[in-house]
Motif scaffolding. Structure first.
Motif, PDB file in Angstrom:
ATOM      1  N   ALA A  81      -0.853   9.033 -48.031  1.00 27.71           N
ATOM      2  CA  ALA A  81      -1.391   9.516 -46.751  1.00 27.71           C
ATOM      3  C   ALA A  81      -0.696  10.797 -46.317  1.00 27.71           C
ATOM      4  O   ALA A  81      -1.344  11.764 -45.876  1.00 27.71           O
ATOM      5  CB  ALA A  81      -1.233   8.438 -45.677  1.00 27.71           C
ATOM      6  N   LYS A  82       0.632  10.832 -46.447  1.00 33.95           N
ATOM      7  CA  LYS A  82       1.380  12.025 -46.050  1.00 33.95           C
ATOM      8  C   LYS A  82       1.050  13.202 -46.955  1.00 33.95           C
ATOM      9  O   LYS A  82       0.800  14.313 -46.485  1.00 33.95           O
ATOM     10  CB  LYS A  82       2.884  11.740 -46.084  1.00 33.95           C
ATOM     11  N   ARG A  83       1.027  12.974 -48.262  1.00 32.27           N
ATOM     12  CA  ARG A  83       0.767  14.075 -49.193  1.00 32.27           C
ATOM     13  C   ARG A  83      -0.661  14.591 -49.064  1.00 32.27           C
ATOM     14  O   ARG A  83      -0.892  15.798 -49.126  1.00 32.27           O
ATOM     15  CB  ARG A  83       1.052  13.617 -50.626  1.00 32.27           C
ATOM     16  N   ASP A  84      -1.611  13.678 -48.904  1.00 31.83           N
ATOM     17  CA  ASP A  84      -3.001  14.107 -48.695  1.00 31.83           C
ATOM     18  C   ASP A  84      -3.102  15.011 -47.465  1.00 31.83           C
ATOM     19  O   ASP A  84      -3.758  16.057 -47.494  1.00 31.83           O
ATOM     20  CB  ASP A  84      -3.917  12.892 -48.509  1.00 31.83           C
ATOM     21  N   SER A  85      -2.466  14.592 -46.378  1.00 28.70           N
ATOM     22  CA  SER A  85      -2.542  15.340 -45.121  1.00 28.70           C
ATOM     23  C   SER A  85      -1.866  16.701 -45.238  1.00 28.70           C
ATOM     24  O   SER A  85      -2.378  17.714 -44.743  1.00 28.70           O
ATOM     25  CB  SER A  85      -1.912  14.527 -43.988  1.00 28.70           C
ATOM     26  N   ILE A  86      -0.705  16.746 -45.903  1.00 28.69           N
ATOM     27  CA  ILE A  86       0.012  18.017 -46.057  1.00 28.69           C
ATOM     28  C   ILE A  86      -0.798  18.995 -46.895  1.00 28.69           C
ATOM     29  O   ILE A  86      -0.935  20.172 -46.545  1.00 28.69           O
ATOM     30  CB  ILE A  86       1.398  17.775 -46.684  1.00 28.69           C
ATOM     31  N   VAL A  87      -1.358  18.517 -47.997  1.00 29.82           N
ATOM     32  CA  VAL A  87      -2.188  19.394 -48.847  1.00 29.82           C
ATOM     33  C   VAL A  87      -3.402  19.880 -48.077  1.00 29.82           C
ATOM     34  O   VAL A  87      -3.783  21.059 -48.147  1.00 29.82           O
ATOM     35  CB  VAL A  87      -2.611  18.645 -50.130  1.00 29.82           C
ATOM     36  N   LEU A  88      -4.028  18.983 -47.320  1.00 34.71           N
ATOM     37  CA  LEU A  88      -5.203  19.346 -46.525  1.00 34.71           C
ATOM     38  C   LEU A  88      -4.877  20.453 -45.528  1.00 34.71           C
ATOM     39  O   LEU A  88      -5.585  21.468 -45.448  1.00 34.71           O
ATOM     40  CB  LEU A  88      -5.712  18.105 -45.803  1.00 34.71           C
ATOM     41  N   VAL A  89      -3.806  20.292 -44.766  1.00 39.11           N
ATOM     42  CA  VAL A  89      -3.437  21.287 -43.756  1.00 39.11           C
ATOM     43  C   VAL A  89      -2.995  22.590 -44.423  1.00 39.11           C
ATOM     44  O   VAL A  89      -3.298  23.677 -43.924  1.00 39.11           O
ATOM     45  CB  VAL A  89      -2.337  20.724 -42.836  1.00 39.11           C
ATOM     46  N   LEU A 147      -3.493  12.775 -59.691  1.00 36.79           N
ATOM     47  CA  LEU A 147      -2.520  12.778 -58.599  1.00 36.79           C
ATOM     48  C   LEU A 147      -1.348  11.833 -58.878  1.00 36.79           C
ATOM     49  O   LEU A 147      -0.215  12.114 -58.471  1.00 36.79           O
ATOM     50  CB  LEU A 147      -3.204  12.397 -57.283  1.00 36.79           C
ATOM     51  N   GLU A 148      -1.613  10.728 -59.557  1.00 36.89           N
ATOM     52  CA  GLU A 148      -0.526   9.804 -59.896  1.00 36.89           C
ATOM     53  C   GLU A 148       0.503  10.469 -60.812  1.00 36.89           C
ATOM     54  O   GLU A 148       1.704  10.199 -60.716  1.00 36.89           O
ATOM     55  CB  GLU A 148      -1.095   8.551 -60.561  1.00 36.89           C
ATOM     56  N   LYS A 149       0.042  11.359 -61.666  1.00 30.36           N
ATOM     57  CA  LYS A 149       0.967  12.085 -62.536  1.00 30.36           C
ATOM     58  C   LYS A 149       1.823  13.075 -61.756  1.00 30.36           C
ATOM     59  O   LYS A 149       2.891  13.477 -62.214  1.00 30.36           O
ATOM     60  CB  LYS A 149       0.184  12.825 -63.629  1.00 30.36           C
ATOM     61  N   LEU A 150       1.352  13.457 -60.552  1.00 25.00           N
ATOM     62  CA  LEU A 150       2.112  14.358 -59.693  1.00 25.00           C
ATOM     63  C   LEU A 150       2.988  13.603 -58.695  1.00 25.00           C
ATOM     64  O   LEU A 150       3.642  14.230 -57.860  1.00 25.00           O
ATOM     65  CB  LEU A 150       1.152  15.285 -58.933  1.00 25.00           C
ATOM     66  N   GLY A 151       2.991  12.275 -58.774  1.00 22.01           N
ATOM     67  CA  GLY A 151       3.869  11.493 -57.914  1.00 22.01           C
ATOM     68  C   GLY A 151       3.200  10.829 -56.731  1.00 22.01           C
ATOM     69  O   GLY A 151       3.883  10.238 -55.889  1.00 22.01           O
ATOM     70  N   TRP A 152       1.866  10.894 -56.641  1.00 19.41           N
ATOM     71  CA  TRP A 152       1.155  10.215 -55.546  1.00 19.41           C
ATOM     72  C   TRP A 152       1.212   8.706 -55.774  1.00 19.41           C
ATOM     73  O   TRP A 152       0.999   8.229 -56.894  1.00 19.41           O
ATOM     74  CB  TRP A 152      -0.301  10.660 -55.514  1.00 19.41           C
ATOM     75  N   ASN A 153       1.491   7.954 -54.729  1.00 19.75           N
ATOM     76  CA  ASN A 153       1.433   6.496 -54.800  1.00 19.75           C
ATOM     77  C   ASN A 153       1.018   5.949 -53.437  1.00 19.75           C
ATOM     78  O   ASN A 153       0.793   6.718 -52.492  1.00 19.75           O
ATOM     79  CB  ASN A 153       2.777   5.903 -55.256  1.00 19.75           C
ATOM     80  N   THR A 154       0.915   4.628 -53.329  1.00 23.72           N
ATOM     81  CA  THR A 154       0.412   4.022 -52.092  1.00 23.72           C
ATOM     82  C   THR A 154       1.318   4.292 -50.896  1.00 23.72           C
ATOM     83  O   THR A 154       0.847   4.297 -49.759  1.00 23.72           O
ATOM     84  CB  THR A 154       0.267   2.496 -52.276  1.00 23.72           C
TER      85      THR A 154
END
Length: 331
Positions: free
Chosen positions: A58-66, A47-54
């Motif tokens: 939270a926003k990206r996790d939630s968007i992917v989940l929904v 996920l860090e390679k896709l741009g996830w960071n601290t």
């Protein structure tokens, strides 16, 4: 006796009734343990390679989940012949899931930078048209089915451009998960839990687990530790709350009722909120830990392995090693 329709219906009913006593969602989760292990050890690196960071996790996790819940609802659409009743509110329920999902995604992606291809009008129109076509095809059992589903998504997109679904992406994702869990309980045959007969304790137990974890996460997000309740009164109130929650769970197993499920979830919320309010302090990242456990449980019960893996990644990201010892004060 030898009518083709009767033979096929008998075979389908026998197969689905048998499936009720073999909780495939649980066996799928057990078989996916190697995948979960890979997600735990290497998921954050990916996920860090896709741009996830601290700051944006939270926003990206939630968007992917929904988004996965929305795709799940669309791809499972169309199998209305599995319903045990000729009349059903399922089209309205699935439309509501699509509405809340599109509303949430649009409202929280307004400041997300999209790929450059979406800068072109023809590309945006083509993507939108393709998505709407898939959504429309998911409900062809009546002439108004595609209109209802497409209208729900468009209405969600319109609202999402002007109003936030919720200030917190975690709370918004929890709401969508809870709606999907309630739909799963309302129409278990449609969402591949099985057809006819009663659900087993395994099915009902995991559904109630999602409801309890949802209540715990919401209460931890709403309440702050304040030591406001006298200890002796707290002990008595806590035992009363435990008894009421246990009674609600037993009643839910006996009835499989949606109102009982929602009522018991509310009882859990009251008990957990009281625990947080009475506490001197709460463990670090309490909301995130409970959110991760809710995501894992929902991913298992819905059969969406990717969601369960995402929950494991969230749990590993916040270095949650002694989850039970830190969270048992809620009970």
């Amino acid at each position: 006796m030898f009518d083709d329709t009767l033979v096929v219906q008998s075979a389908v009913s026998a197969f689905n009734n048998s499936a009720l006593f073999a909780p495939a969602f649980l066996w799928n989760a057990i078989l996916a343990i190697p995948l979960f292990a890979i997600a735990y050890f290497y998921g954050n690196v990916f996920l860090e390679k896709l741009g996830w960071n601290t700051s944006n996790s939270a926003k990206r996790d939630s968007i992917v989940l929904v988004a996965l819940i929305m795709i799940w609802t669309v791809l499972f659409g169309g199998n209305y012949d599995t319903l045990r009743d000729t009349t059903s509110v399922l089209p309205m329920v699935t439309a509501f899931i699509l509405f809340t999902s599109s509303y949430f995604i649009t409202s929280h992606m307004r400041d997300v930078k999209l790929p450059k291809i979406t800068d072109k009008k023809w590309a945006r129109f083509g993507i939108l048209l393709t998505v709407l076509a898939m959504i429309g095809v998911s409900d062809l059992h009546t002439w108004w089915g595609p209109i209802l589903q497409i209208g729900a998504v468009l209405f969600g997109l319109l609202l999402g451009k002007h109003y936030k679904f919720t200030p917190s992406p975690i709370v918004g994702a929890l709401i969508v998960m809870m709606i999907a869990t309630t739909a799963l309980l309302m129409q278990p045959e449609y969402f591949r839990f099985g057809q006819l007969g009663n659900l087993t304790i395994v099915h009902l137990g995991f559904v109630m687990l999602v409801g309890a974890l949802f209540a715990a996460t919401i209460s931890a997000n709403m309440m702050k530790p304040a030591e406001k309740i006298h200890h002796s009164a707290y002990v008595k109130l806590k035992w009363l709350a435990r008894f009421m929650c246990l009674l609600g769970c037993v009643l839910f197993v006996m009835t499989e009722s949606v109102p009982v499920f929602l009522g018991t979830t509310f009882l859990f919320w009251g008990m957990f909120a009281m625990s947080v309010w009475h506490a001197n302090k709460t463990p670090e990242n309490l909301v995130q830990k409970l959110f991760a456990l809710t995501v894992i449980s929902f991913g298992i019960v819905s059969g969406i392995t990717t969601i369960a893996a995402l929950g494991i990644i969230i749990l590993q990201r916040i270095s949650a090693k002694q989850v039970w010892s830190e969270l048992k004060f809620l009970l």
